[in-house]
Write an enzyme that holds these catalytic residues in place. Structure first.
Site, PDB file in Angstrom:
ATOM      1  N   GLY A  11     -18.357  -1.567  -1.987  1.00 47.95           N
ATOM      2  CA  GLY A  11     -19.325  -2.467  -2.600  1.00 47.95           C
ATOM      3  C   GLY A  11     -19.042  -2.712  -4.059  1.00 47.95           C
ATOM      4  O   GLY A  11     -17.960  -3.155  -4.452  1.00 47.95           O
ATOM      5  N   TYR A  26       0.868  -1.183   0.000  1.00 48.39           N
ATOM      6  CA  TYR A  26       0.000   0.000   0.000  1.00 48.39           C
ATOM      7  C   TYR A  26       0.901   1.228   0.000  1.00 48.39           C
ATOM      8  O   TYR A  26       1.293   1.734   1.051  1.00 48.39           O
ATOM      9  CB  TYR A  26      -0.905   0.034   1.233  1.00 48.39           C
ATOM     10  CG  TYR A  26      -1.980  -1.032   1.270  1.00 48.39           C
ATOM     11  CD1 TYR A  26      -2.341  -1.749   0.135  1.00 48.39           C
ATOM     12  CD2 TYR A  26      -2.669  -1.311   2.446  1.00 48.39           C
ATOM     13  CE1 TYR A  26      -3.324  -2.720   0.178  1.00 48.39           C
ATOM     14  CE2 TYR A  26      -3.656  -2.274   2.500  1.00 48.39           C
ATOM     15  CZ  TYR A  26      -3.978  -2.976   1.363  1.00 48.39           C
ATOM     16  OH  TYR A  26      -4.964  -3.930   1.411  1.00 48.39           O
TER      17      TYR A  26
HETATM   18  N1  LIG Z   1      -7.263  -8.627   1.194  1.00 51.01           N
HETATM   19  C1  LIG Z   1      -7.435  -7.901   0.118  1.00 51.01           C
HETATM   20  O1  LIG Z   1      -7.266  -8.361  -1.004  1.00 51.01           O
HETATM   21  C2  LIG Z   1      -7.857  -6.462   0.251  1.00 51.01           C
HETATM   22  C3  LIG Z   1      -8.250  -5.760  -0.901  1.00 51.01           C
HETATM   23  C4  LIG Z   1      -8.650  -4.445  -0.756  1.00 51.01           C
HETATM   24  C5  LIG Z   1      -8.652  -3.836   0.480  1.00 51.01           C
HETATM   25  N2  LIG Z   1      -8.237  -4.538   1.595  1.00 51.01           N
HETATM   26  C6  LIG Z   1      -8.243  -3.904   2.939  1.00 51.01           C
HETATM   27  O2  LIG Z   1      -9.584  -3.612   3.241  1.00 51.01           O
HETATM   28  C7  LIG Z   1      -9.720  -2.242   3.625  1.00 51.01           C
HETATM   29  C8  LIG Z   1     -11.088  -1.746   3.204  1.00 51.01           C
HETATM   30  O3  LIG Z   1     -11.119  -1.653   1.790  1.00 51.01           O
HETATM   31  P1  LIG Z   1     -11.201  -0.232   1.027  1.00 51.01           P
HETATM   32  O4  LIG Z   1     -10.574   0.799   1.860  1.00 51.01           O
HETATM   33  O5  LIG Z   1     -10.683  -0.387  -0.336  1.00 51.01           O
HETATM   34  O6  LIG Z   1     -12.737  -0.095   0.773  1.00 51.01           O
HETATM   35  P2  LIG Z   1     -13.971   0.323   1.687  1.00 51.01           P
HETATM   36  O7  LIG Z   1     -13.592   0.361   3.122  1.00 51.01           O
HETATM   37  O8  LIG Z   1     -15.129  -0.451   1.265  1.00 51.01           O
HETATM   38  O9  LIG Z   1     -14.247   1.810   1.167  1.00 51.01           O
HETATM   39  C9  LIG Z   1     -13.266   2.771   1.063  1.00 51.01           C
HETATM   40  C10 LIG Z   1     -13.811   3.844   0.162  1.00 51.01           C
HETATM   41  O10 LIG Z   1     -14.950   4.422   0.774  1.00 51.01           O
HETATM   42  C11 LIG Z   1     -14.713   5.805   1.078  1.00 51.01           C
HETATM   43  N3  LIG Z   1     -15.285   6.010   2.390  1.00 51.01           N
HETATM   44  C12 LIG Z   1     -14.845   5.538   3.589  1.00 51.01           C
HETATM   45  N4  LIG Z   1     -15.671   5.898   4.574  1.00 51.01           N
HETATM   46  C13 LIG Z   1     -16.654   6.619   4.016  1.00 51.01           C
HETATM   47  C14 LIG Z   1     -17.803   7.279   4.527  1.00 51.01           C
HETATM   48  N5  LIG Z   1     -18.096   7.246   5.821  1.00 51.01           N
HETATM   49  N6  LIG Z   1     -18.604   7.934   3.650  1.00 51.01           N
HETATM   50  C15 LIG Z   1     -18.326   7.973   2.336  1.00 51.01           C
HETATM   51  N7  LIG Z   1     -17.251   7.379   1.781  1.00 51.01           N
HETATM   52  C16 LIG Z   1     -16.422   6.699   2.626  1.00 51.01           C
HETATM   53  C17 LIG Z   1     -13.219   5.976   1.000  1.00 51.01           C
HETATM   54  O11 LIG Z   1     -12.888   7.286   0.579  1.00 51.01           O
HETATM   55  P3  LIG Z   1     -12.319   8.378   1.626  1.00 51.01           P
HETATM   56  O12 LIG Z   1     -10.861   8.067   1.817  1.00 51.01           O
HETATM   57  O13 LIG Z   1     -12.568   9.642   0.921  1.00 51.01           O
HETATM   58  O14 LIG Z   1     -13.106   8.234   2.880  1.00 51.01           O
HETATM   59  C18 LIG Z   1     -12.861   4.967  -0.093  1.00 51.01           C
HETATM   60  O15 LIG Z   1     -13.169   5.485  -1.375  1.00 51.01           O
HETATM   61  C19 LIG Z   1      -8.556  -1.561   2.892  1.00 51.01           C
HETATM   62  O16 LIG Z   1      -8.272  -0.301   3.428  1.00 51.01           O
HETATM   63  C20 LIG Z   1      -7.474  -2.592   3.028  1.00 51.01           C
HETATM   64  O17 LIG Z   1      -6.833  -2.449   4.290  1.00 51.01           O
HETATM   65  C21 LIG Z   1      -7.861  -5.842   1.483  1.00 51.01           C
END
Ligand SMILES: NC(=O)c1ccc[n+]([C@@H]2O[C@H](COP(=O)([O-])OP(=O)(O)OC[C@H]3O[C@@H](n4cnc5c(N)ncnc54)[C@H](OP(=O)(O)O)[C@@H]3O)[C@@H](O)[C@H]2O)c1
Length: 304
Positions: free
Chosen positions: A221, A69
């Protein structure tokens, strides 16, 4: 909901092996920049450090990260180290290995089993620790994970890793890994707007066996790595309105209500979103609301 005063303990706790964590954590992937995998504009450093410090103040004790990351100027692990070291005894940092990126950010071929020691050591150096609390093996489409997981099990035996998890897997991989070493968590894509029956089966298996199930893209999602959009189904909007909550909070609350072993790791680089996401741990949806959202999800695609 008053997002400024609700802390992570509102979501309850679960154990990753012997390590207790609140069921709302923080995903670090969004701390480094604007684009997915962050080849875009690097984040504002002070803002990302502030998000991490505020998360801990709000009771977050589970941070999900990876050495891969990083954006051109920011590394999630370095930000975590700078913001939070010396680390509180109760902070659990979960990393993952398997994928690999070159210094310029291009995806390399996935790690071979013999590469994993170097990747674990890279996480140790960046985080400034002498062992990692939990390491997930992120499967990279290989049919069997035995060799890779076996390599991590050896590093666990050597004391570099306390607990192991797996990610991006099917139910058969859980059994395959458990024949080698204990598994404390499974991290798969799971949430409203996305439906993969094999992952539903994993969620159930994890619940039966006391293993944490940790969804990613629970807010994003259907958008996946592109991040959260502003389009939400009418059901999500209605339920959000009824609770004075946001659609993102409804998405998080729905995942947490899939079982006491489900841990949320919403990813954000935005301090306001952080507070909102932590507060979602206090949101309790009614059975009817959960059923309505379940129906919505059953009709969603699996992103393939
Ligand atoms: N194992 C794997 O293969 C894998 C793959 C992907 C991710 N991950 C892990 O899973 C975690 C979660 O995934 P993710 O961060 O990609 O996706 P997520 O948590 O589903 O969503 C993050 C997205 O939502 C926005 N967001 C967050 N809180 C919000 C809110 N309250 N209102 C509106 N928008 C909001 C963020 O933008 P802002 O920054 O503007 O809030 C970002 O665009 C990652 O951070 C990572 O640590 C693991």
């Amino acid at each position: 909901m008053n997002s400024e005063t609700i802390t992570a303990d509102a979501a309850g706790t679960w154990k990753l092996g012997d390590l207790p964590v609140h069921r709302i954590g923080l995903g670090a992937m969004r701390l480094t920049g604007s684009a997915a995998f962050h080849l875009g504009t690097p984040s504002d450093r002070e803002r990302s450090l502030a998000v991490l410090r505020r998360a801990v103040e709000l009771g977050v004790d589970h941070i999900d990260t990876a050495a891969f990351y990083f954006s051109s100027l920011r590394s999630a692990n370095e930000l975590i180290n700078s913001a939070l070291a010396p680390y509180a005894d109760d902070l659990v940092i979960v990393t993952k290995v398997g994928p690999y990126r070159t210094y310029s950010g291009e995806w390399g071929t996935s790690a071979r089993p013999e590469d994993l020691r170097g990747h674990v050591e890279e996480n140790l150096r960046q985080l400034g620790r002498d062992h990692l609390d939990v390491v997930n093996l992120r499967r990279m489409r290989q049919d069997s994970i035995a060799e890779h997981f076996g390599a991590l099990a050896e590093l666990r035996e050597a004391g570099l890793i306390r607990h192991l998890g797996i990610s991006g897997v099917e139910p058969r991989h859980l059994a395959e890994a458990q024949a080698i070493a204990p598994v404390v968590c499974v991290q798969n894509r799971y949430g409203l707007g996305f439906h993969d029956p094999a992952t539903d089966e994993l969620l159930r298996l994890c619940g039966e066996q006391g293993i944490a199930f940790v969804p990613f893209y629970a807010i994003a999602g259907e958008n996946g790595e592109r991040g959260a959009g502003t389009a939400h189904d009418e059901a999500v909007r209605d339920i959000a309105r009824a609770h004075g909550a946001s659609p993102a909070q409804v998405r998080i609350a729905w995942t947490l209500q899939q079982g006491p072993h489900v841990l949320a790791i919403p990813g954000t680089g935005d301090p306001g979103h952080l507070a909102e996401n932590v507060a979602a741990g206090a949101l309790r949806l009614t059975d009817d609301e959960v059923a309505r959202l379940d129906g919505l999800r059953r009709s969603a695609g699996d992103g393939r």
